[in-house]
Design a protein around this motif. Structure first.
Motif, PDB file in Angstrom:
ATOM      1  N   LYS A   1      13.804  -2.473   1.634  1.00  0.00           N
ATOM      2  CA  LYS A   1      12.919  -2.890   0.551  1.00  0.00           C
ATOM      3  C   LYS A   1      12.734  -1.797  -0.491  1.00  0.00           C
ATOM      4  O   LYS A   1      12.694  -2.071  -1.701  1.00  0.00           O
ATOM      5  CB  LYS A   1      11.557  -3.284   1.139  1.00  0.00           C
ATOM      6  CG  LYS A   1      10.523  -3.712   0.104  1.00  0.00           C
ATOM      7  CD  LYS A   1       9.203  -4.073   0.783  1.00  0.00           C
ATOM      8  CE  LYS A   1       8.142  -4.445  -0.236  1.00  0.00           C
ATOM      9  NZ  LYS A   1       6.851  -4.792   0.428  1.00  0.00           N
ATOM     10  N   THR A   2      12.634  -0.528  -0.048  1.00  0.00           N
ATOM     11  CA  THR A   2      12.295   0.574  -0.959  1.00  0.00           C
ATOM     12  C   THR A   2      13.499   1.402  -1.402  1.00  0.00           C
ATOM     13  O   THR A   2      13.415   2.119  -2.409  1.00  0.00           O
ATOM     14  CB  THR A   2      11.299   1.528  -0.284  1.00  0.00           C
ATOM     15  OG1 THR A   2      11.916   2.116   0.879  1.00  0.00           O
ATOM     16  CG2 THR A   2      10.031   0.796   0.121  1.00  0.00           C
TER      17      THR A   2
ATOM     18  N   GLN B   1      -4.813   3.301  -3.012  1.00  0.00           N
ATOM     19  CA  GLN B   1      -5.328   2.606  -4.181  1.00  0.00           C
ATOM     20  C   GLN B   1      -5.730   3.593  -5.269  1.00  0.00           C
ATOM     21  O   GLN B   1      -6.284   4.657  -5.000  1.00  0.00           O
ATOM     22  CB  GLN B   1      -6.515   1.739  -3.783  1.00  0.00           C
ATOM     23  CG  GLN B   1      -6.146   0.614  -2.824  1.00  0.00           C
ATOM     24  CD  GLN B   1      -7.329  -0.281  -2.458  1.00  0.00           C
ATOM     25  OE1 GLN B   1      -8.420  -0.102  -2.979  1.00  0.00           O
ATOM     26  NE2 GLN B   1      -7.105  -1.224  -1.566  1.00  0.00           N
TER      27      GLN B   1
ATOM     28  N   GLU C   1       4.867   3.487   1.321  1.00  0.00           N
ATOM     29  CA  GLU C   1       4.186   3.434   0.022  1.00  0.00           C
ATOM     30  C   GLU C   1       4.100   4.846  -0.564  1.00  0.00           C
ATOM     31  O   GLU C   1       4.328   5.052  -1.756  1.00  0.00           O
ATOM     32  CB  GLU C   1       2.783   2.842   0.161  1.00  0.00           C
ATOM     33  CG  GLU C   1       2.048   2.748  -1.175  1.00  0.00           C
ATOM     34  CD  GLU C   1       0.630   2.228  -1.034  1.00  0.00           C
ATOM     35  OE1 GLU C   1      -0.271   2.736  -1.753  1.00  0.00           O
ATOM     36  OE2 GLU C   1       0.407   1.321  -0.194  1.00  0.00           O
TER      37      GLU C   1
ATOM     38  N   ARG D   1       3.874   1.657   7.196  1.00  0.00           N
ATOM     39  CA  ARG D   1       3.752   1.017   5.882  1.00  0.00           C
ATOM     40  C   ARG D   1       3.106   1.966   4.875  1.00  0.00           C
ATOM     41  O   ARG D   1       3.519   2.038   3.711  1.00  0.00           O
ATOM     42  CB  ARG D   1       2.944  -0.280   5.996  1.00  0.00           C
ATOM     43  CG  ARG D   1       3.659  -1.404   6.744  1.00  0.00           C
ATOM     44  CD  ARG D   1       2.968  -2.742   6.502  1.00  0.00           C
ATOM     45  NE  ARG D   1       3.618  -3.815   7.243  1.00  0.00           N
ATOM     46  CZ  ARG D   1       3.199  -4.292   8.407  1.00  0.00           C
ATOM     47  NH1 ARG D   1       2.110  -3.782   8.974  1.00  0.00           N
ATOM     48  NH2 ARG D   1       3.843  -5.265   9.002  1.00  0.00           N
TER      49      ARG D   1
ATOM     50  N   SER E   1      -1.639  -6.434   6.505  1.00  0.00           N
ATOM     51  CA  SER E   1      -0.713  -7.315   5.795  1.00  0.00           C
ATOM     52  C   SER E   1       0.424  -6.511   5.182  1.00  0.00           C
ATOM     53  O   SER E   1       0.278  -5.327   4.873  1.00  0.00           O
ATOM     54  CB  SER E   1      -1.450  -8.096   4.701  1.00  0.00           C
ATOM     55  OG  SER E   1      -1.909  -7.209   3.700  1.00  0.00           O
ATOM     56  N   ALA E   2       1.550  -7.176   4.990  1.00  0.00           N
ATOM     57  CA  ALA E   2       2.748  -6.504   4.480  1.00  0.00           C
ATOM     58  C   ALA E   2       2.565  -6.003   3.052  1.00  0.00           C
ATOM     59  O   ALA E   2       3.246  -5.068   2.628  1.00  0.00           O
ATOM     60  CB  ALA E   2       3.931  -7.455   4.554  1.00  0.00           C
ATOM     61  N   ASP E   3       1.655  -6.622   2.288  1.00  0.00           N
ATOM     62  CA  ASP E   3       1.467  -6.217   0.891  1.00  0.00           C
ATOM     63  C   ASP E   3       0.207  -5.378   0.686  1.00  0.00           C
ATOM     64  O   ASP E   3      -0.260  -5.199  -0.439  1.00  0.00           O
ATOM     65  CB  ASP E   3       1.431  -7.443  -0.020  1.00  0.00           C
ATOM     66  CG  ASP E   3       0.327  -8.428   0.367  1.00  0.00           C
ATOM     67  OD1 ASP E   3      -0.316  -8.219   1.427  1.00  0.00           O
ATOM     68  OD2 ASP E   3       0.118  -9.402  -0.381  1.00  0.00           O
ATOM     69  N   ALA E   4      -0.373  -4.858   1.760  1.00  0.00           N
ATOM     70  CA  ALA E   4      -1.571  -4.028   1.641  1.00  0.00           C
ATOM     71  C   ALA E   4      -1.256  -2.751   0.870  1.00  0.00           C
ATOM     72  O   ALA E   4      -0.167  -2.188   0.980  1.00  0.00           O
ATOM     73  CB  ALA E   4      -2.100  -3.676   3.030  1.00  0.00           C
ATOM     74  N   GLU E   5      -2.237  -2.284   0.071  1.00  0.00           N
ATOM     75  CA  GLU E   5      -2.074  -1.029  -0.666  1.00  0.00           C
ATOM     76  C   GLU E   5      -2.913   0.048   0.026  1.00  0.00           C
ATOM     77  O   GLU E   5      -4.114  -0.108   0.203  1.00  0.00           O
ATOM     78  CB  GLU E   5      -2.501  -1.170  -2.124  1.00  0.00           C
ATOM     79  CG  GLU E   5      -2.209   0.095  -2.925  1.00  0.00           C
ATOM     80  CD  GLU E   5      -2.499  -0.053  -4.410  1.00  0.00           C
ATOM     81  OE1 GLU E   5      -2.170   0.872  -5.177  1.00  0.00           O
ATOM     82  OE2 GLU E   5      -3.065  -1.095  -4.801  1.00  0.00           O
TER      83      GLU E   5
END
Length: 461
Positions: A157-158, A30, A113, A109, A23-27
């Protein structure tokens, strides 16, 4: 030495669930938040910056502006820790080891992050590291387009920008005898088509540089090599790249990265001076600058800062792949730079030439095979960024106080007037110099005082 490939169970892949990272919002990291500047932290607090403060002003610019840190995608997100004597050790929870678009998207992705939490503004990549290579050029380009679209979305986005892109013209078996210097015109043509696409995606992603590394542009034996033909073909390849860059309106700086050996016995881009000579001989010196990797410099038998200084002296220093090696091993280990003195000498040159933009300090480094924790990915970069921040501050103080400069100026003072000035300006003749010696007698050699200069440098670092 084993001659078989590791199984999925041996690499840690196969039975894990990777869908949670799709998913696009996966971390991906963590429990790790954005790395903060904590100058008063304890010695063993390594998940924070002790010296790098992005907004701190040094000689009129922020640290972020002077240092322009960049994370490389290939070592950091494609490195496995495998070596000729052992299987992969760096098993990332999001990477299933496959050569699929889905896995490539997860890696990308995760990378963005990482960039964001680390607080860097730039990244760099090879085409074949971000996207799977297909069975044909068309398929490879299609895969690239999918990943580049995602990269563009993540950059927007970043706010992370592309320091440079490059094409992998060395890993595929077709390039075992080189790419642009290959004895086969068919392979030369394939490499050209690959770089054409590379320049197009570099423009699309707003890259401010494009790098050429000639890992296979060289020879293993002169018995089967036409050196001048290969060098001429290599130069013609670069001329085509310049022409296409202008045709599509790509404004990034073209860079060549020197290396003396590995994987070939001898590479044509041996060191900075070799590349400068090549570029000037073929009339390419106005279109290219040099991307120096200090670990490559030491492989050529030079000091760590040598190619940085030599490139800068000729106005050819474009960017720096900031890594280091182990001199006792004698091969390209791509370690993170932690030596403050080395970083100081590099940053002194950068300050003296007024900055490194549009280049930067790209960490072409990989964590050790034994550094398997996700935190080690951060700690390695933090330590290197702190080292360069310390180097920047030390270099600034050296230039501001002018102690070294005073001694160097005095050492060359005989060229400021009289016969020395005529020598410096290129107007003196042998006849004049002979008359000068007859009139002034034998010269007296002065001490170089190397230990004195080294002691002064040690005061600042």
């Amino acid at each position: 030495m084993s001659s078989f490939a590791p199984t999925s169970s041996e690499t840690g892949a196969g039975s894990k669930d990777y869908t949670r990272f799709n998913s696009a919002d996966a971390e991906f990291f963590q429990g790790i938040s954005r790395i903060e500047y904590k100058p008063d932290s304890k010695p063993d607090e390594t998940m924070c910056y002790k010296h790098y403060s992005a907004s701190q002003v040094v000689k009129g610019r922020t640290m972020e502006e002077w240092l322009r840190f960049s994370v490389c995608f290939w070592h950091t997100f494609r490195g496995t820790g495998a070596d000729p004597f052992g299987f992969p050790t760096l098993i990332r929870p999001w990477d299933d080891g496959s050569n699929t678009i889905e896995n490539a998207k997860r890696r990308l992705r995760a990378a963005f992050e990482f960039f964001t939490k680390l607080g860097v503004k730039y990244w760099a990549f090879h085409d074949r590291d971000v996207a799977p290579e297909g069975a044909t050029l068309e398929e490879s380009n299609k895969n690239l387009d999918v990943i580049v679209d995602l990269a563009q979305e993540l950059q927007t986005k970043t706010g992370v920008k592309l320091l440079w892109a490059t094409c992998n013209l060395f890993a595929h078996p077709r390039y075992m005898n080189g790419a642009a210097s290959n004895p086969s015109a068919h392979i030369f043509a394939y490499a050209a088509a690959q770089v054409k696409k590379g320049l197009e995606i570099a423009k699309k992603l707003g890259a401010v540089n494009f790098v050429f590394w000639g890992g296979r542009e060289g020879y293993h034996t002169l018995l089967n090599t036409k050196v001048l033909s290969e060098l001429t073909h290599l130069a013609n390849f670069f001329k085509m790249a310049v022409a296409y860059k202008k045709k599509i309106g790509f404004t990034g700086q073209l860079l060549i990265e020197p290396k003396p050996k590995e994987p070939t016995k001898h590479q044509y881009d041996y060191d900075a001076m070799t590349v400068i000579g090549f570029l000037k001989h073929f009339g390419l010196d106005k279109d290219f600058k040099i991307n120096v990797e200090p670990n490559h410099t030491t492989l050529a038998g030079h000091s760590y800062e040598h190619d940085v200084v030599m490139s800068s002296a000729f106005g050819m220093l474009g960017s720096i792949d900031s890594n280091t090696g182990s001199p006792d091993l004698g091969w390209d280990t791509d370690q993170f730079p932690m030596d403050i003195k080395n970083c100081t000498l590099v940053m002194k040159t950068v300050l003296e030439q007024g900055g490194i933009a549009p280049g930067g300090l790209n960490f072409d480094c990989k964590v050790r095979r034994e550094s398997t924790d996700l935190r080690d990915m951060f700690i390695s970069h933090i330590g290197a960024m702190d080292s360069f921040a310390r180097g920047l501050k030390a270099a600034a103080k050296i230039l501001e106080e002018g102690v070294l400069e005073k001694y160097v100026k005095a050492r060359y003072s005989s060229y400021e007037s009289g016969i020395g000035k005529k020598i410096d300006e290129g107007t003196a003749t042998f006849e004049e110099l002979e008359e000068f010696i007859k009139k002034n007698g034998n010269p007296v050699a002065e001490s170089g005082q190397q230990e004195h200069y080294e002691s002064v440098l040690n005061y600042y670092v």
